[in-house]
Write a protein that holds these residues in place. Structure first.
Motif, PDB file in Angstrom:
ATOM      1  N   GLY A  19      -6.400  -2.768   2.003  1.00 42.81           N
ATOM      2  CA  GLY A  19      -5.269  -3.171   2.827  1.00 42.81           C
ATOM      3  C   GLY A  19      -3.989  -2.466   2.456  1.00 42.81           C
ATOM      4  O   GLY A  19      -3.819  -1.998   1.329  1.00 42.81           O
ATOM      5  N   LEU A  20      -3.085  -2.390   3.428  1.00 44.31           N
ATOM      6  CA  LEU A  20      -1.764  -1.808   3.222  1.00 44.31           C
ATOM      7  C   LEU A  20      -0.786  -2.896   2.808  1.00 44.31           C
ATOM      8  O   LEU A  20      -0.699  -3.943   3.459  1.00 44.31           O
ATOM      9  CB  LEU A  20      -1.264  -1.158   4.511  1.00 44.31           C
ATOM     10  CG  LEU A  20      -1.977   0.126   4.948  1.00 44.31           C
ATOM     11  CD1 LEU A  20      -1.590   0.477   6.374  1.00 44.31           C
ATOM     12  CD2 LEU A  20      -1.633   1.278   4.015  1.00 44.31           C
ATOM     13  N   VAL A  21      -0.079  -2.644   1.716  1.00 39.85           N
ATOM     14  CA  VAL A  21       0.848  -3.627   1.150  1.00 39.85           C
ATOM     15  C   VAL A  21       2.230  -3.007   1.052  1.00 39.85           C
ATOM     16  O   VAL A  21       2.432  -2.040   0.314  1.00 39.85           O
ATOM     17  CB  VAL A  21       0.370  -4.087  -0.247  1.00 39.85           C
ATOM     18  CG1 VAL A  21       1.317  -5.148  -0.804  1.00 39.85           C
ATOM     19  CG2 VAL A  21      -1.074  -4.597  -0.196  1.00 39.85           C
ATOM     20  N   ALA A  22       3.193  -3.542   1.798  1.00 40.29           N
ATOM     21  CA  ALA A  22       4.562  -3.031   1.754  1.00 40.29           C
ATOM     22  C   ALA A  22       5.342  -3.698   0.634  1.00 40.29           C
ATOM     23  O   ALA A  22       5.183  -4.893   0.375  1.00 40.29           O
ATOM     24  CB  ALA A  22       5.268  -3.282   3.083  1.00 40.29           C
ATOM     25  N   ILE A  23       6.186  -2.925  -0.025  1.00 41.94           N
ATOM     26  CA  ILE A  23       7.100  -3.446  -1.043  1.00 41.94           C
ATOM     27  C   ILE A  23       8.514  -3.263  -0.491  1.00 41.94           C
ATOM     28  O   ILE A  23       8.982  -2.140  -0.321  1.00 41.94           O
ATOM     29  CB  ILE A  23       6.942  -2.694  -2.377  1.00 41.94           C
ATOM     30  CG1 ILE A  23       5.487  -2.762  -2.857  1.00 41.94           C
ATOM     31  CG2 ILE A  23       7.875  -3.268  -3.443  1.00 41.94           C
ATOM     32  CD1 ILE A  23       5.201  -1.935  -4.095  1.00 41.94           C
ATOM     33  N   LYS A  31      11.863  -2.251  -6.963  1.00 43.32           N
ATOM     34  CA  LYS A  31      10.692  -1.959  -6.125  1.00 43.32           C
ATOM     35  C   LYS A  31       9.888  -0.783  -6.661  1.00 43.32           C
ATOM     36  O   LYS A  31       8.659  -0.845  -6.732  1.00 43.32           O
ATOM     37  CB  LYS A  31      11.128  -1.678  -4.685  1.00 43.32           C
ATOM     38  CG  LYS A  31      11.804  -2.859  -3.997  1.00 43.32           C
ATOM     39  CD  LYS A  31      12.165  -2.552  -2.557  1.00 43.32           C
ATOM     40  CE  LYS A  31      13.078  -1.364  -2.402  1.00 43.32           C
ATOM     41  NZ  LYS A  31      14.387  -1.543  -3.105  1.00 43.32           N
ATOM     42  N   SER A  32      10.562   0.309  -7.016  1.00 41.87           N
ATOM     43  CA  SER A  32       9.845   1.488  -7.494  1.00 41.87           C
ATOM     44  C   SER A  32       9.183   1.233  -8.841  1.00 41.87           C
ATOM     45  O   SER A  32       8.077   1.708  -9.108  1.00 41.87           O
ATOM     46  CB  SER A  32      10.799   2.683  -7.594  1.00 41.87           C
ATOM     47  OG  SER A  32      11.278   3.037  -6.310  1.00 41.87           O
ATOM     48  N   LEU A 103       5.293  -7.579   0.205  1.00 38.82           N
ATOM     49  CA  LEU A 103       5.859  -8.109  -1.033  1.00 38.82           C
ATOM     50  C   LEU A 103       7.379  -8.011  -0.898  1.00 38.82           C
ATOM     51  O   LEU A 103       7.944  -6.919  -0.918  1.00 38.82           O
ATOM     52  CB  LEU A 103       5.383  -7.303  -2.250  1.00 38.82           C
ATOM     53  CG  LEU A 103       3.869  -7.157  -2.443  1.00 38.82           C
ATOM     54  CD1 LEU A 103       3.583  -6.393  -3.738  1.00 38.82           C
ATOM     55  CD2 LEU A 103       3.169  -8.501  -2.448  1.00 38.82           C
ATOM     56  N   PHE A 104       8.037  -9.152  -0.733  1.00 34.90           N
ATOM     57  CA  PHE A 104       9.496  -9.209  -0.609  1.00 34.90           C
ATOM     58  C   PHE A 104      10.067  -9.427  -2.003  1.00 34.90           C
ATOM     59  O   PHE A 104       9.919 -10.497  -2.596  1.00 34.90           O
ATOM     60  CB  PHE A 104       9.900 -10.342   0.340  1.00 34.90           C
ATOM     61  CG  PHE A 104      11.381 -10.585   0.419  1.00 34.90           C
ATOM     62  CD1 PHE A 104      12.268  -9.548   0.671  1.00 34.90           C
ATOM     63  CD2 PHE A 104      11.895 -11.859   0.238  1.00 34.90           C
ATOM     64  CE1 PHE A 104      13.636  -9.774   0.751  1.00 34.90           C
ATOM     65  CE2 PHE A 104      13.261 -12.103   0.316  1.00 34.90           C
ATOM     66  CZ  PHE A 104      14.134 -11.052   0.566  1.00 34.90           C
ATOM     67  N   VAL A 132       3.685 -12.983   3.695  1.00 34.73           N
ATOM     68  CA  VAL A 132       4.794 -12.412   2.928  1.00 34.73           C
ATOM     69  C   VAL A 132       4.835 -13.114   1.576  1.00 34.73           C
ATOM     70  O   VAL A 132       4.907 -14.338   1.506  1.00 34.73           O
ATOM     71  CB  VAL A 132       6.140 -12.606   3.661  1.00 34.73           C
ATOM     72  CG1 VAL A 132       7.285 -12.031   2.827  1.00 34.73           C
ATOM     73  CG2 VAL A 132       6.103 -11.956   5.038  1.00 34.73           C
ATOM     74  N   PHE A 133       4.756 -12.333   0.502  1.00 30.34           N
ATOM     75  CA  PHE A 133       4.866 -12.866  -0.855  1.00 30.34           C
ATOM     76  C   PHE A 133       6.330 -12.813  -1.287  1.00 30.34           C
ATOM     77  O   PHE A 133       7.012 -11.824  -1.039  1.00 30.34           O
ATOM     78  CB  PHE A 133       4.064 -12.025  -1.851  1.00 30.34           C
ATOM     79  CG  PHE A 133       2.576 -12.201  -1.793  1.00 30.34           C
ATOM     80  CD1 PHE A 133       1.931 -12.649  -0.656  1.00 30.34           C
ATOM     81  CD2 PHE A 133       1.803 -11.898  -2.912  1.00 30.34           C
ATOM     82  CE1 PHE A 133       0.553 -12.800  -0.619  1.00 30.34           C
ATOM     83  CE2 PHE A 133       0.429 -12.048  -2.885  1.00 30.34           C
ATOM     84  CZ  PHE A 133      -0.197 -12.496  -1.738  1.00 30.34           C
ATOM     85  N   LEU A 134       6.798 -13.848  -1.942  1.00 22.26           N
ATOM     86  CA  LEU A 134       8.109 -13.824  -2.581  1.00 22.26           C
ATOM     87  C   LEU A 134       7.901 -13.383  -4.026  1.00 22.26           C
ATOM     88  O   LEU A 134       7.315 -14.107  -4.833  1.00 22.26           O
ATOM     89  CB  LEU A 134       8.767 -15.202  -2.538  1.00 22.26           C
ATOM     90  CG  LEU A 134      10.102 -15.331  -3.285  1.00 22.26           C
ATOM     91  CD1 LEU A 134      11.155 -14.406  -2.700  1.00 22.26           C
ATOM     92  CD2 LEU A 134      10.591 -16.773  -3.282  1.00 22.26           C
ATOM     93  N   ILE A 135       8.365 -12.179  -4.345  1.00 20.74           N
ATOM     94  CA  ILE A 135       8.227 -11.628  -5.693  1.00 20.74           C
ATOM     95  C   ILE A 135       9.563 -11.784  -6.410  1.00 20.74           C
ATOM     96  O   ILE A 135      10.540 -11.104  -6.093  1.00 20.74           O
ATOM     97  CB  ILE A 135       7.815 -10.146  -5.652  1.00 20.74           C
ATOM     98  CG1 ILE A 135       6.559  -9.938  -4.796  1.00 20.74           C
ATOM     99  CG2 ILE A 135       7.608  -9.626  -7.078  1.00 20.74           C
ATOM    100  CD1 ILE A 135       5.335 -10.661  -5.290  1.00 20.74           C
TER     101      ILE A 135
END
Length: 310
Positions: A19-23, A31-32, A103-104, A132-135
């Protein structure tokens, strides 16, 4: 396909997941750093200077039957002035429409106006039904964990997050925990990449990013945001790479900041970039750096396209 041993010598095929996971998040929330930790190797540049990531950078991590394809994004810009900012924001919005999970990333215990504007992107039709995950990153900066409870309650009222994951991106145990939580959210489908893949970016692109990282790290707050790196020549000769690159700035004064007294700062940027490139590419690197002035490049759509901005 991964095969697990079953009782009695039989084997059961475990379906592949991918799966594709956006950060996503505002600039400078880590983020990086999180992307590099999730992939297990540095593929995205990091700096204390906000907004160092400017491109969609894909990192890949394959563990057992699961392949995670992470997409790092620029920190969403809340000031829509320059063409560069508008281009970066289009990149963020384009990523969100393509991915399976988001990933927010925020700083644990903090939520400001810029964070709220990024969270607003999760409300669109393109995000309907996407988890949406709260990181909550930089957890090690929170001295009293009990203070997170009211903060978390407030965050849950803002959005129906699928998961809440407090962590420090620099801690391996926290990163492994996140991967474990994320795995069931990946669709059951064949992998997109080979199992040993780390990124879809070329060595040429990674060279420009590493040079840009050294530029930001060694100039600090002296150098304005509007600077970039363009690879003029990239040649492979067996275990040798010949690279010529231009650092593009908007003013003559910025050029002087980068070159430094007697050219010392530019030499150091080149030396540190070359050493890291040799490690990354497992090859000998000859690196030439030049500094060029292009007035107004960050607000010129044609210049942005020629420099590789999407």
């Amino acid at each position: 396909m991964t095969v697990n041993d079953a009782p009695g010598g039989a084997t059961d095929e475990v379906p592949q997941r991918c799966g594709l996971v956006a950060i996503v998040g505002r600039p400078n929330v880590g983020k990086s750093t999180l992307l590099n930790a999730l992939v297990g190797q540095k593929i995205s540049i990091t700096s204390n200077k906000a907004q160092t990531t400017r491109h969609r950078i894909t990192g890949v991590r394959t563990i057992d039957e699961a392949q995670f394809v992470f997409v790092d994004t620029p920190g969403f810009q809340t000031r829509h002035g320059a063409a560069l900012n508008r281009t970066l924001n289009r990149t963020v919005q384009g990523v969100l429409s393509d991915v399976d999970v988001v990933l927010f990333v925020v700083e644990a215990g903090r939520f400001g106006l810029d964070d709220a504007k990024v969270l607003g992107l999760m409300q669109g039709d393109a995000m309907s039904g996407k988890p949406v995950f709260l990181i909550a990153n930089k957890l090690d900066n929170v001295h009293r964990r009990a203070e997170l409870a009211p903060w978390l309650k407030g965050m849950q009222e803002r959005h129906a997050f699928a998961e809440f994951v407090p962590l420090s991106a620099t801690k391996e145990a926290d990163v492994q925990r996140l991967l474990g939580i994320l795995k069931p959210y990946l669709p059951a489908q064949p992998w997109f990449y080979e199992p040993d893949a780390l990124t879809d970016r070329s060595e040429r692109f990674l060279a420009s990013e590493i040079i840009r990282e050294k530029l930001f790290r060694l100039t600090g707050d002296e150098l304005p945001y509007a600077s970039t790196v363009v690879i003029d020549r990239f040649e492979e000769e067996g275990a040798l790479r010949r690279i010529a690159a231009s650092i593009v700035v908007e003013r003559d004064a910025h050029k002087g900041m980068i070159i430094g007294s007697g050219g010392e700062r530019l030499k150091r940027i080149g030396s540190e970039a070359r050493q890291e490139l040799e490690t990354l590419m497992d090859a000998k690197v000859f690196l030439e750096l030049w500094v060029k002035v292009r007035s107004g490049w960050a607000d010129d759509e044609e210049h942005l396209r020629s420099y590789g901005y999407e």
